[in-house]
Design a protein around this motif. Structure first.
Motif, PDB file in Angstrom:
ATOM      1  N   THR A  76       0.816  -1.215   0.000  1.00 46.42           N
ATOM      2  CA  THR A  76       0.000   0.000   0.000  1.00 46.42           C
ATOM      3  C   THR A  76       0.855   1.273   0.000  1.00 46.42           C
ATOM      4  O   THR A  76       0.315   2.372  -0.107  1.00 46.42           O
ATOM      5  CB  THR A  76      -0.911   0.033   1.237  1.00 46.42           C
ATOM      6  N   VAL A  78       2.179   2.446   2.477  1.00 43.15           N
ATOM      7  CA  VAL A  78       2.171   2.924   3.868  1.00 43.15           C
ATOM      8  C   VAL A  78       2.140   1.726   4.819  1.00 43.15           C
ATOM      9  O   VAL A  78       1.588   1.796   5.912  1.00 43.15           O
ATOM     10  CB  VAL A  78       0.983   3.891   4.163  1.00 43.15           C
ATOM     11  N   THR A 117      -2.863   6.710  -4.177  1.00 44.29           N
ATOM     12  CA  THR A 117      -2.087   6.418  -2.969  1.00 44.29           C
ATOM     13  C   THR A 117      -2.635   7.173  -1.767  1.00 44.29           C
ATOM     14  O   THR A 117      -3.382   8.145  -1.898  1.00 44.29           O
ATOM     15  CB  THR A 117      -0.593   6.771  -3.142  1.00 44.29           C
ATOM     16  N   PHE A 118      -2.238   6.720  -0.596  1.00 49.23           N
ATOM     17  CA  PHE A 118      -2.748   7.309   0.646  1.00 49.23           C
ATOM     18  C   PHE A 118      -2.434   8.795   0.724  1.00 49.23           C
ATOM     19  O   PHE A 118      -3.311   9.622   0.983  1.00 49.23           O
ATOM     20  CB  PHE A 118      -2.143   6.568   1.847  1.00 49.23           C
ATOM     21  N   TRP A 119      -1.163   9.155   0.467  1.00 52.54           N
ATOM     22  CA  TRP A 119      -0.767  10.554   0.655  1.00 52.54           C
ATOM     23  C   TRP A 119      -1.278  11.459  -0.456  1.00 52.54           C
ATOM     24  O   TRP A 119      -1.585  12.634  -0.211  1.00 52.54           O
ATOM     25  CB  TRP A 119       0.750  10.664   0.792  1.00 52.54           C
ATOM     26  N   SER A 121      -4.139  11.033  -1.892  1.00 52.89           N
ATOM     27  CA  SER A 121      -5.549  11.214  -1.541  1.00 52.89           C
ATOM     28  C   SER A 121      -5.712  12.176  -0.368  1.00 52.89           C
ATOM     29  O   SER A 121      -6.579  13.054  -0.389  1.00 52.89           O
ATOM     30  CB  SER A 121      -6.185   9.861  -1.208  1.00 52.89           C
ATOM     31  N   LEU A 122      -4.881  11.999   0.669  1.00 58.16           N
ATOM     32  CA  LEU A 122      -5.055  12.805   1.889  1.00 58.16           C
ATOM     33  C   LEU A 122      -4.434  14.199   1.756  1.00 58.16           C
ATOM     34  O   LEU A 122      -5.102  15.211   1.990  1.00 58.16           O
ATOM     35  CB  LEU A 122      -4.446  12.064   3.077  1.00 58.16           C
ATOM     36  N   CYS A 137      -9.758   4.120   1.975  1.00 59.74           N
ATOM     37  CA  CYS A 137      -8.403   3.629   1.722  1.00 59.74           C
ATOM     38  C   CYS A 137      -8.355   2.188   1.216  1.00 59.74           C
ATOM     39  O   CYS A 137      -7.582   1.875   0.303  1.00 59.74           O
ATOM     40  CB  CYS A 137      -7.574   3.756   2.998  1.00 59.74           C
ATOM     41  N   LEU A 141      -6.155   1.309  -2.036  1.00 60.40           N
ATOM     42  CA  LEU A 141      -4.800   0.836  -1.756  1.00 60.40           C
ATOM     43  C   LEU A 141      -4.632  -0.669  -1.895  1.00 60.40           C
ATOM     44  O   LEU A 141      -3.551  -1.136  -2.262  1.00 60.40           O
ATOM     45  CB  LEU A 141      -4.376   1.247  -0.339  1.00 60.40           C
ATOM     46  N   CYS A 262      -1.260  -0.962   7.628  1.00 61.16           N
ATOM     47  CA  CYS A 262      -0.721   0.354   7.314  1.00 61.16           C
ATOM     48  C   CYS A 262      -0.364   1.094   8.606  1.00 61.16           C
ATOM     49  O   CYS A 262      -1.148   1.109   9.553  1.00 61.16           O
ATOM     50  CB  CYS A 262      -1.763   1.163   6.547  1.00 61.16           C
ATOM     51  N   THR A 264      -0.337   4.134   8.945  1.00 56.96           N
ATOM     52  CA  THR A 264      -1.194   5.327   9.004  1.00 56.96           C
ATOM     53  C   THR A 264      -2.631   5.001   9.375  1.00 56.96           C
ATOM     54  O   THR A 264      -3.479   5.903   9.393  1.00 56.96           O
ATOM     55  CB  THR A 264      -1.207   6.008   7.629  1.00 56.96           C
ATOM     56  N   CYS A 265      -2.933   3.737   9.667  1.00 55.26           N
ATOM     57  CA  CYS A 265      -4.332   3.302   9.805  1.00 55.26           C
ATOM     58  C   CYS A 265      -5.034   3.986  10.973  1.00 55.26           C
ATOM     59  O   CYS A 265      -4.616   3.905  12.124  1.00 55.26           O
ATOM     60  CB  CYS A 265      -4.408   1.794   9.979  1.00 55.26           C
TER      61      CYS A 265
END
Length: 499
Positions: A76, A78, A117-119, A121-122, A137, A141, A262, A264-265
Protein backbone atom coordinates in the motif's frame (compact mmCIF):
# COMPACT_ATOMS: atom_id res chain seq x y z
CA UNK A 1 -18.45 -32.39 -1.67
CA UNK A 2 -16.33 -32.58 1.46
CA UNK A 3 -17.23 -30.69 4.59
CA UNK A 4 -14.23 -29.07 6.36
CA UNK A 5 -13.68 -30.32 9.86
CA UNK A 6 -14.25 -27.99 12.80
CA UNK A 7 -10.56 -28.35 13.70
CA UNK A 8 -8.05 -29.52 11.13
CA UNK A 9 -5.75 -31.57 13.33
CA UNK A 10 -8.14 -33.15 15.88
CA UNK A 11 -5.33 -35.08 17.60
CA UNK A 12 -3.98 -36.30 14.27
CA UNK A 13 -0.23 -36.09 13.62
CA UNK A 14 0.83 -32.90 11.83
CA UNK A 15 2.63 -34.91 9.13
CA UNK A 16 -0.60 -36.74 8.29
CA UNK A 17 -2.56 -33.47 7.97
CA UNK A 18 0.13 -31.92 5.77
CA UNK A 19 0.35 -34.99 3.54
CA UNK A 20 -3.43 -35.02 3.09
CA UNK A 21 -3.50 -31.31 2.21
CA UNK A 22 -0.58 -31.46 -0.21
CA UNK A 23 -2.23 -34.41 -1.97
CA UNK A 24 -5.40 -32.33 -2.29
CA UNK A 25 -3.43 -29.34 -3.63
CA UNK A 26 -1.69 -31.50 -6.24
CA UNK A 27 -5.01 -33.00 -7.31
CA UNK A 28 -6.58 -29.56 -7.75
CA UNK A 29 -3.50 -28.16 -9.49
CA UNK A 30 -3.36 -30.82 -12.22
CA UNK A 31 -7.15 -31.02 -12.68
CA UNK A 32 -7.27 -28.19 -15.26
CA UNK A 33 -5.31 -25.42 -16.99
CA UNK A 34 -6.71 -22.58 -14.85
CA UNK A 35 -3.83 -20.48 -13.41
CA UNK A 36 -3.54 -19.95 -9.67
CA UNK A 37 -3.14 -16.61 -7.86
CA UNK A 38 -1.93 -16.80 -4.25
CA UNK A 39 -2.46 -13.79 -2.00
CA UNK A 40 0.71 -13.25 0.05
CA UNK A 41 1.02 -10.64 2.80
CA UNK A 42 4.08 -12.07 4.52
CA UNK A 43 1.98 -12.92 7.59
CA UNK A 44 1.61 -16.36 9.15
CA UNK A 45 -1.52 -17.49 7.29
CA UNK A 46 -0.45 -16.56 3.77
CA UNK A 47 3.03 -17.97 4.47
CA UNK A 48 1.50 -21.28 5.58
CA UNK A 49 -0.65 -21.51 2.45
CA UNK A 50 2.24 -20.70 0.12
CA UNK A 51 4.44 -23.26 1.89
CA UNK A 52 1.80 -25.96 1.41
CA UNK A 53 1.49 -25.16 -2.31
CA UNK A 54 5.27 -25.06 -2.69
CA UNK A 55 5.69 -28.44 -0.97
CA UNK A 56 2.91 -29.95 -3.11
CA UNK A 57 4.38 -28.73 -6.41
CA UNK A 58 7.91 -29.88 -5.54
CA UNK A 59 6.67 -33.48 -5.48
CA UNK A 60 5.08 -33.24 -8.93
CA UNK A 61 7.08 -34.38 -11.99
CA UNK A 62 8.57 -31.42 -13.86
CA UNK A 63 6.37 -31.99 -16.91
CA UNK A 64 3.23 -31.61 -14.77
CA UNK A 65 4.32 -28.28 -13.27
CA UNK A 66 3.41 -26.24 -16.34
CA UNK A 67 0.56 -24.15 -14.95
CA UNK A 68 1.63 -20.74 -13.57
CA UNK A 69 1.18 -19.90 -9.90
CA UNK A 70 1.20 -16.13 -9.40
CA UNK A 71 2.07 -14.90 -5.90
CA UNK A 72 0.75 -11.38 -5.46
CA UNK A 73 1.67 -9.08 -2.59
CA UNK A 74 0.05 -5.66 -2.38
CA UNK A 75 2.25 -2.90 -1.00
CA UNK A 76 0.00 0.00 0.00
CA UNK A 77 3.13 2.22 0.25
CA UNK A 78 2.17 2.92 3.87
CA UNK A 79 2.81 -0.56 5.24
CA UNK A 80 4.49 -1.01 8.60
CA UNK A 81 8.14 -0.49 7.50
CA UNK A 82 9.40 -3.57 9.35
CA UNK A 83 6.80 -5.78 7.68
CA UNK A 84 7.31 -4.12 4.27
CA UNK A 85 11.05 -4.86 4.45
CA UNK A 86 10.31 -8.45 5.47
CA UNK A 87 7.89 -8.99 2.58
CA UNK A 88 10.22 -7.37 0.04
CA UNK A 89 13.12 -9.61 1.07
CA UNK A 90 10.83 -12.66 1.05
CA UNK A 91 9.66 -11.96 -2.51
CA UNK A 92 13.25 -11.58 -3.72
CA UNK A 93 14.29 -14.83 -2.03
CA UNK A 94 11.17 -16.55 -3.37
CA UNK A 95 11.88 -15.51 -6.95
CA UNK A 96 15.41 -16.89 -6.87
CA UNK A 97 14.39 -20.14 -5.12
CA UNK A 98 11.55 -20.81 -7.57
CA UNK A 99 13.95 -20.46 -10.51
CA UNK A 100 16.55 -22.71 -8.89
CA UNK A 101 13.95 -25.37 -8.02
CA UNK A 102 12.27 -25.05 -11.45
CA UNK A 103 8.86 -24.27 -9.98
CA UNK A 104 6.24 -22.23 -11.91
CA UNK A 105 5.88 -19.76 -9.02
CA UNK A 106 6.03 -16.10 -10.06
CA UNK A 107 6.06 -13.40 -7.32
CA UNK A 108 4.52 -9.98 -8.11
CA UNK A 109 4.67 -6.86 -5.96
CA UNK A 110 1.60 -4.71 -6.61
CA UNK A 111 1.16 -1.05 -5.69
CA UNK A 112 -1.75 1.39 -6.04
CA UNK A 113 -1.76 3.87 -8.89
CA UNK A 114 -0.15 7.20 -8.01
CA UNK A 115 -3.53 8.96 -8.17
CA UNK A 116 -4.90 6.53 -5.55
CA UNK A 117 -2.09 6.42 -2.97
CA UNK A 118 -2.75 7.31 0.65
CA UNK A 119 -0.77 10.55 0.65
CA UNK A 120 -1.98 11.76 -2.76
CA UNK A 121 -5.55 11.21 -1.54
CA UNK A 122 -5.05 12.80 1.89
CA UNK A 123 -2.49 15.56 1.27
CA UNK A 124 -3.21 16.14 -2.40
CA UNK A 125 -6.99 15.87 -2.66
CA UNK A 126 -7.74 16.55 0.99
CA UNK A 127 -9.54 13.32 1.91
CA UNK A 128 -9.82 13.19 5.72
CA UNK A 129 -8.08 10.37 7.58
CA UNK A 130 -10.11 7.18 7.03
CA UNK A 131 -12.94 6.33 9.43
CA UNK A 132 -15.21 3.28 9.66
CA UNK A 133 -17.99 5.26 7.91
CA UNK A 134 -15.64 6.70 5.28
CA UNK A 135 -13.23 3.86 4.57
CA UNK A 136 -11.84 5.20 1.31
CA UNK A 137 -8.40 3.63 1.72
CA UNK A 138 -9.06 -0.12 1.46
CA UNK A 139 -10.58 0.04 -2.02
CA UNK A 140 -7.86 2.29 -3.45
CA UNK A 141 -4.80 0.84 -1.76
CA UNK A 142 -5.53 -2.88 -1.57
CA UNK A 143 -8.55 -4.04 -3.54
CA UNK A 144 -7.99 -2.19 -6.82
CA UNK A 145 -4.36 -3.31 -7.37
CA UNK A 146 -5.07 -6.98 -6.66
CA UNK A 147 -8.36 -7.04 -8.56
CA UNK A 148 -6.72 -5.41 -11.57
CA UNK A 149 -4.07 -8.14 -11.61
CA UNK A 150 -6.64 -10.92 -11.24
CA UNK A 151 -8.80 -9.45 -14.02
CA UNK A 152 -5.77 -9.43 -16.32
CA UNK A 153 -5.20 -13.11 -15.58
CA UNK A 154 -8.89 -13.86 -16.22
CA UNK A 155 -8.84 -11.93 -19.51
CA UNK A 156 -5.79 -13.89 -20.64
CA UNK A 157 -6.92 -17.35 -19.51
CA UNK A 158 -10.69 -17.08 -19.10
CA UNK A 159 -10.63 -18.07 -15.43
CA UNK A 160 -8.48 -17.92 -12.28
CA UNK A 161 -8.29 -19.75 -8.97
CA UNK A 162 -7.45 -17.61 -5.93
CA UNK A 163 -5.59 -19.44 -3.16
CA UNK A 164 -6.06 -17.52 0.10
CA UNK A 165 -5.00 -17.92 3.71
CA UNK A 166 -8.43 -17.12 5.13
CA UNK A 167 -9.53 -19.01 8.24
CA UNK A 168 -12.84 -19.35 10.02
CA UNK A 169 -11.14 -18.88 13.38
CA UNK A 170 -10.11 -15.32 12.47
CA UNK A 171 -13.51 -13.84 13.31
CA UNK A 172 -17.21 -14.67 13.44
CA UNK A 173 -17.84 -12.44 10.42
CA UNK A 174 -15.20 -14.29 8.40
CA UNK A 175 -16.66 -17.66 9.45
CA UNK A 176 -20.18 -16.61 8.39
CA UNK A 177 -18.96 -15.32 5.03
CA UNK A 178 -17.02 -18.52 4.34
CA UNK A 179 -20.01 -20.64 5.34
CA UNK A 180 -22.19 -18.76 2.81
CA UNK A 181 -19.69 -19.36 0.03
CA UNK A 182 -19.37 -23.06 0.96
CA UNK A 183 -23.02 -23.60 0.03
CA UNK A 184 -22.32 -22.37 -3.50
CA UNK A 185 -19.21 -24.42 -4.17
CA UNK A 186 -19.07 -25.52 -7.79
CA UNK A 187 -16.48 -28.20 -7.25
CA UNK A 188 -14.83 -29.76 -4.23
CA UNK A 189 -13.20 -27.09 -2.03
CA UNK A 190 -13.60 -24.25 -4.57
CA UNK A 191 -15.99 -21.39 -3.76
CA UNK A 192 -17.19 -18.65 -6.12
CA UNK A 193 -15.72 -15.18 -5.67
CA UNK A 194 -18.58 -12.72 -5.17
CA UNK A 195 -16.61 -9.73 -6.48
CA UNK A 196 -14.69 -11.10 -9.44
CA UNK A 197 -16.46 -13.04 -12.22
CA UNK A 198 -14.79 -16.21 -13.49
CA UNK A 199 -12.65 -16.62 -10.39
CA UNK A 200 -12.89 -19.30 -7.71
CA UNK A 201 -11.47 -19.30 -4.17
CA UNK A 202 -9.52 -22.14 -2.59
CA UNK A 203 -8.78 -21.82 1.15
CA UNK A 204 -6.71 -24.86 2.20
CA UNK A 205 -6.22 -23.88 5.88
CA UNK A 206 -9.75 -22.58 6.48
CA UNK A 207 -10.31 -24.94 9.43
CA UNK A 208 -6.93 -24.42 11.09
CA UNK A 209 -6.54 -22.62 14.41
CA UNK A 210 -3.84 -20.03 15.06
CA UNK A 211 -1.84 -22.54 17.12
CA UNK A 212 -1.99 -25.09 14.30
CA UNK A 213 -0.69 -22.51 11.81
CA UNK A 214 2.30 -21.79 14.02
CA UNK A 215 2.89 -25.51 14.69
CA UNK A 216 3.15 -26.10 10.93
CA UNK A 217 5.44 -23.10 10.34
CA UNK A 218 7.81 -24.08 13.16
CA UNK A 219 8.05 -27.76 12.21
CA UNK A 220 8.31 -27.36 8.43
CA UNK A 221 11.24 -25.23 7.18
CA UNK A 222 10.38 -22.45 4.75
CA UNK A 223 11.04 -23.98 1.30
CA UNK A 224 12.16 -20.73 -0.33
CA UNK A 225 14.69 -20.03 2.41
CA UNK A 226 13.05 -17.21 4.39
CA UNK A 227 13.24 -18.24 8.05
CA UNK A 228 9.90 -18.81 9.78
CA UNK A 229 11.53 -18.26 13.17
CA UNK A 230 12.22 -14.68 12.10
CA UNK A 231 8.51 -14.36 11.27
CA UNK A 232 7.66 -15.68 14.73
CA UNK A 233 10.06 -13.14 16.27
CA UNK A 234 8.34 -10.35 14.34
CA UNK A 235 4.94 -11.43 15.70
CA UNK A 236 6.39 -11.67 19.20
CA UNK A 237 7.71 -8.12 18.95
CA UNK A 238 4.29 -6.88 17.86
CA UNK A 239 2.43 -8.44 20.81
CA UNK A 240 1.87 -6.55 24.06
CA UNK A 241 3.14 -9.45 26.16
CA UNK A 242 6.11 -10.03 23.82
CA UNK A 243 5.25 -13.72 23.62
CA UNK A 244 3.76 -15.96 20.98
CA UNK A 245 3.12 -19.36 22.55
CA UNK A 246 2.48 -22.37 20.31
CA UNK A 247 0.79 -24.56 22.92
CA UNK A 248 -1.67 -22.61 25.05
CA UNK A 249 -4.42 -23.13 27.52
CA UNK A 250 -7.62 -21.12 27.69
CA UNK A 251 -6.02 -18.38 29.77
CA UNK A 252 -2.92 -17.89 27.63
CA UNK A 253 -3.10 -15.11 25.04
CA UNK A 254 -2.03 -15.88 21.49
CA UNK A 255 -0.04 -13.65 19.19
CA UNK A 256 -2.60 -14.44 16.51
CA UNK A 257 -4.19 -11.12 17.43
CA UNK A 258 -1.12 -9.20 16.32
CA UNK A 259 -2.25 -7.59 13.07
CA UNK A 260 0.14 -5.86 10.74
CA UNK A 261 -1.14 -3.24 8.37
CA UNK A 262 -0.72 0.35 7.31
CA UNK A 263 1.19 2.46 9.83
CA UNK A 264 -1.19 5.33 9.00
CA UNK A 265 -4.33 3.30 9.81
CA UNK A 266 -6.98 5.30 11.68
CA UNK A 267 -9.66 2.62 11.38
CA UNK A 268 -8.50 1.17 14.70
CA UNK A 269 -8.29 3.03 18.00
CA UNK A 270 -4.61 2.24 18.43
CA UNK A 271 -1.83 0.75 16.32
CA UNK A 272 -1.08 -2.03 18.80
CA UNK A 273 1.52 -3.79 16.66
CA UNK A 274 3.70 -0.70 16.10
CA UNK A 275 3.29 0.41 19.72
CA UNK A 276 4.39 -3.03 20.91
CA UNK A 277 7.34 -3.12 18.51
CA UNK A 278 8.63 0.19 19.88
CA UNK A 279 8.05 -0.89 23.49
CA UNK A 280 9.60 -4.34 23.10
CA UNK A 281 12.68 -3.48 21.05
CA UNK A 282 15.09 -0.58 21.58
CA UNK A 283 16.19 -0.92 17.95
CA UNK A 284 12.65 0.05 16.86
CA UNK A 285 12.73 3.45 18.60
CA UNK A 286 13.28 5.08 15.19
CA UNK A 287 9.59 4.34 14.45
CA UNK A 288 8.38 6.81 17.08
CA UNK A 289 7.91 9.70 14.58
CA UNK A 290 5.63 7.43 12.53
CA UNK A 291 3.51 6.52 15.54
CA UNK A 292 3.29 10.19 16.58
CA UNK A 293 2.09 11.23 13.11
CA UNK A 294 -0.41 8.36 13.01
CA UNK A 295 -1.88 9.44 16.35
CA UNK A 296 -2.16 13.04 15.11
CA UNK A 297 -4.06 11.81 12.05
CA UNK A 298 -6.43 9.99 14.38
CA UNK A 299 -7.22 13.13 16.42
CA UNK A 300 -10.74 14.36 15.56
CA UNK A 301 -10.90 17.14 18.15
CA UNK A 302 -9.63 19.90 15.86
CA UNK A 303 -11.48 18.93 12.68
CA UNK A 304 -13.41 22.20 12.72
CA UNK A 305 -10.07 23.97 12.24
CA UNK A 306 -8.55 21.58 9.70
CA UNK A 307 -11.53 20.70 7.46
CA UNK A 308 -13.57 22.86 5.09
CA UNK A 309 -17.29 23.42 5.74
CA UNK A 310 -17.91 22.60 2.06
CA UNK A 311 -17.75 19.15 0.47
CA UNK A 312 -15.20 18.28 -2.20
CA UNK A 313 -17.52 19.58 -4.96
CA UNK A 314 -18.11 22.88 -3.13
CA UNK A 315 -21.62 22.03 -1.93
CA UNK A 316 -22.77 22.47 1.67
CA UNK A 317 -24.58 19.49 3.17
CA UNK A 318 -26.41 19.30 6.50
CA UNK A 319 -25.70 16.63 9.07
CA UNK A 320 -28.70 14.56 10.16
CA UNK A 321 -29.95 16.91 12.90
CA UNK A 322 -29.67 19.92 10.57
CA UNK A 323 -27.73 22.01 13.10
CA UNK A 324 -24.30 21.31 11.59
CA UNK A 325 -22.78 20.86 8.16
CA UNK A 326 -20.94 17.71 7.16
CA UNK A 327 -17.23 18.62 7.18
CA UNK A 328 -15.47 18.40 3.84
CA UNK A 329 -11.85 17.92 2.77
CA UNK A 330 -8.81 19.23 4.60
CA UNK A 331 -8.19 22.94 4.10
CA UNK A 332 -5.09 24.11 2.28
CA UNK A 333 -3.36 25.03 5.54
CA UNK A 334 -4.04 21.55 6.99
CA UNK A 335 -2.79 19.76 3.87
CA UNK A 336 0.38 21.82 3.90
CA UNK A 337 0.82 21.03 7.60
CA UNK A 338 0.41 17.27 7.01
CA UNK A 339 3.05 17.42 4.28
CA UNK A 340 5.42 19.32 6.58
CA UNK A 341 4.93 16.73 9.35
CA UNK A 342 5.32 13.77 6.99
CA UNK A 343 8.53 15.07 5.44
CA UNK A 344 9.80 15.98 8.92
CA UNK A 345 9.12 12.42 10.13
CA UNK A 346 10.90 11.01 7.08
CA UNK A 347 13.93 13.21 7.74
CA UNK A 348 14.03 12.14 11.42
CA UNK A 349 13.73 8.45 10.59
CA UNK A 350 16.49 8.61 7.99
CA UNK A 351 18.84 10.05 10.62
CA UNK A 352 18.00 7.56 13.39
CA UNK A 353 17.02 4.33 11.61
CA UNK A 354 19.35 1.31 11.30
CA UNK A 355 21.39 1.07 8.12
CA UNK A 356 19.00 -1.36 6.35
CA UNK A 357 16.07 1.10 6.53
CA UNK A 358 17.98 4.39 6.46
CA UNK A 359 16.83 5.16 2.91
CA UNK A 360 13.17 4.75 3.88
CA UNK A 361 10.69 6.62 1.70
CA UNK A 362 7.50 7.55 3.53
CA UNK A 363 6.34 9.46 0.46
CA UNK A 364 7.79 9.02 -3.03
CA UNK A 365 8.97 11.77 -5.36
CA UNK A 366 6.28 10.66 -7.83
CA UNK A 367 3.62 11.24 -5.16
CA UNK A 368 5.05 14.68 -4.40
CA UNK A 369 4.84 15.63 -8.09
CA UNK A 370 1.22 14.45 -8.24
CA UNK A 371 0.31 16.38 -5.07
CA UNK A 372 1.92 19.49 -6.52
CA UNK A 373 -0.06 19.06 -9.75
CA UNK A 374 -3.34 18.68 -7.85
CA UNK A 375 -2.67 21.72 -5.67
CA UNK A 376 -1.79 24.03 -8.56
CA UNK A 377 -3.95 22.81 -11.45
CA UNK A 378 -7.02 21.28 -9.76
CA UNK A 379 -7.27 23.27 -6.53
CA UNK A 380 -5.84 26.43 -8.17
CA UNK A 381 -3.45 27.05 -5.29
CA UNK A 382 -1.24 28.97 -7.66
CA UNK A 383 1.33 30.06 -5.09
CA UNK A 384 2.89 26.58 -5.64
CA UNK A 385 3.90 26.09 -2.01
CA UNK A 386 5.07 22.45 -2.18
CA UNK A 387 8.72 23.03 -3.23
CA UNK A 388 9.19 25.52 -0.39
CA UNK A 389 7.67 23.12 2.18
CA UNK A 390 9.93 20.32 0.90
CA UNK A 391 13.07 22.43 1.26
CA UNK A 392 12.00 23.68 4.70
CA UNK A 393 11.33 20.16 6.04
CA UNK A 394 14.22 18.27 4.45
CA UNK A 395 16.91 20.88 3.97
CA UNK A 396 17.21 19.75 0.35
CA UNK A 397 16.15 21.34 -2.92
CA UNK A 398 12.92 19.96 -4.35
CA UNK A 399 13.69 17.57 -7.25
CA UNK A 400 11.28 19.15 -9.71
CA UNK A 401 11.28 21.75 -12.43
CA UNK A 402 9.62 25.18 -12.01
CA UNK A 403 6.03 25.33 -13.26
CA UNK A 404 4.87 27.54 -16.12
CA UNK A 405 5.14 31.13 -14.87
CA UNK A 406 1.84 31.88 -16.63
CA UNK A 407 0.06 29.54 -14.21
CA UNK A 408 1.76 30.46 -10.94
CA UNK A 409 1.58 33.62 -8.82
CA UNK A 410 4.66 34.80 -6.93
CA UNK A 411 4.81 35.58 -3.23
CA UNK A 412 4.50 39.32 -3.88
CA UNK A 413 1.40 38.87 -6.05
CA UNK A 414 -0.19 36.56 -3.48
CA UNK A 415 0.52 39.11 -0.75
CA UNK A 416 -1.15 41.87 -2.76
CA UNK A 417 -4.16 39.64 -3.44
CA UNK A 418 -4.58 38.82 0.26
CA UNK A 419 -4.34 42.49 1.09
CA UNK A 420 -6.99 43.35 -1.52
CA UNK A 421 -9.27 40.68 -0.03
CA UNK A 422 -8.71 42.13 3.46
CA UNK A 423 -7.51 38.74 4.74
CA UNK A 424 -10.93 37.16 4.08
CA UNK A 425 -9.91 33.51 3.36
CA UNK A 426 -13.07 32.62 1.39
CA UNK A 427 -12.93 35.76 -0.75
CA UNK A 428 -9.19 35.24 -1.28
CA UNK A 429 -9.49 31.58 -2.37
CA UNK A 430 -12.38 32.41 -4.73
CA UNK A 431 -10.52 35.32 -6.35
CA UNK A 432 -7.35 33.26 -6.64
CA UNK A 433 -9.31 30.44 -8.29
CA UNK A 434 -10.95 32.83 -10.76
CA UNK A 435 -7.54 34.23 -11.71
CA UNK A 436 -6.13 30.71 -12.10
CA UNK A 437 -9.03 29.65 -14.33
CA UNK A 438 -8.58 32.74 -16.50
CA UNK A 439 -4.84 32.07 -16.85
CA UNK A 440 -5.47 28.38 -17.57
CA UNK A 441 -7.90 29.11 -20.40
CA UNK A 442 -5.92 32.07 -21.74
CA UNK A 443 -3.64 30.01 -23.98
CA UNK A 444 -6.36 27.62 -25.19
CA UNK A 445 -7.60 27.90 -28.76
CA UNK A 446 -10.97 26.44 -27.76
CA UNK A 447 -12.29 27.64 -24.43
CA UNK A 448 -15.24 25.31 -23.94
CA UNK A 449 -16.06 24.99 -20.25
CA UNK A 450 -14.68 28.38 -19.23
CA UNK A 451 -17.99 29.83 -18.03
CA UNK A 452 -18.91 26.62 -16.19
CA UNK A 453 -15.56 26.70 -14.36
CA UNK A 454 -16.00 30.36 -13.42
CA UNK A 455 -19.54 29.75 -12.21
CA UNK A 456 -18.45 26.81 -10.08
CA UNK A 457 -15.71 28.91 -8.44
CA UNK A 458 -18.17 31.72 -7.66
CA UNK A 459 -20.79 29.35 -6.24
CA UNK A 460 -18.15 27.77 -4.03
CA UNK A 461 -17.04 31.15 -2.68
CA UNK A 462 -20.23 33.15 -2.23
CA UNK A 463 -20.54 32.42 1.51
CA UNK A 464 -19.48 34.92 4.12
CA UNK A 465 -18.31 32.19 6.49
CA UNK A 466 -19.20 28.70 7.75
CA UNK A 467 -22.23 29.97 9.70
CA UNK A 468 -23.55 31.74 6.60
CA UNK A 469 -23.20 28.48 4.67
CA UNK A 470 -25.10 26.63 7.41
CA UNK A 471 -28.00 29.09 7.29
CA UNK A 472 -28.07 28.85 3.49
CA UNK A 473 -28.25 25.04 3.62
CA UNK A 474 -31.08 25.26 6.17
CA UNK A 475 -33.08 27.60 3.92
CA UNK A 476 -32.64 25.22 0.99
CA UNK A 477 -33.79 22.31 3.14
CA UNK A 478 -36.90 24.21 4.25
CA UNK A 479 -37.68 25.15 0.67
CA UNK A 480 -37.19 21.57 -0.52
CA UNK A 481 -39.53 20.26 2.18
CA UNK A 482 -42.22 22.91 1.62
CA UNK A 483 -42.37 22.82 -2.18
CA UNK A 484 -39.89 20.57 -4.03
CA UNK A 485 -41.19 21.69 -7.44
CA UNK A 486 -40.08 25.28 -6.79
CA UNK A 487 -36.56 24.36 -5.70
CA UNK A 488 -34.98 24.59 -9.16
CA UNK A 489 -36.60 28.01 -9.75
CA UNK A 490 -35.73 29.48 -6.37
CA UNK A 491 -32.30 27.96 -5.70
CA UNK A 492 -30.52 30.85 -7.41
CA UNK A 493 -32.63 33.61 -5.84
CA UNK A 494 -31.98 32.36 -2.34
CA UNK A 495 -28.24 32.93 -2.61
CA UNK A 496 -28.22 36.28 -0.83
CA UNK A 497 -24.66 36.05 0.53
CA UNK A 498 -22.61 39.28 0.44
CA UNK A 499 -20.47 38.17 -2.50
Amino acid sequence: MTTPKAAAFQDRPLAEVVEELTDEIRELYVADEVPWVIGYSGGKDSTAVLQLVWLALKDLPAERRAKPVHVISTDTLVENPVVAAWVGQSLDTMRSAAQEQQLPIEPHKLTPEIKDTFWVSLIGKGYPAPRPKFRWCTERLKIKPSNSFIRRVVRRHGEAILVLGIRKAESQARARAMARHEKRRVRDRLSPNGNLPNSLVYSPIEAWSTEEVWAFLMQYPNPWGHKNKDLLTMYQGASDDSECPLVVDDSTPSCGDSRFGCWTCTLVEQDKSMTAMIRNDDEKQWMRPLLKLRNELDDVNNESQTRDFRRMNGNVQLLGDGDRTIPGPYKQSAREDWLRKLLGAQTQVRKKAPEHVRGIELISVAELHEIRRIWVFEKHEVEDSLPGIYEEATGEKFPGLPLDEQLVLGAEEIGLLKEACEDDPIHFSMTRELLAIERQYRTMTRRAGLFESLEKAIKKGYYEDADDALQFAKRLKELRESDPTQLALNEETITDAPA
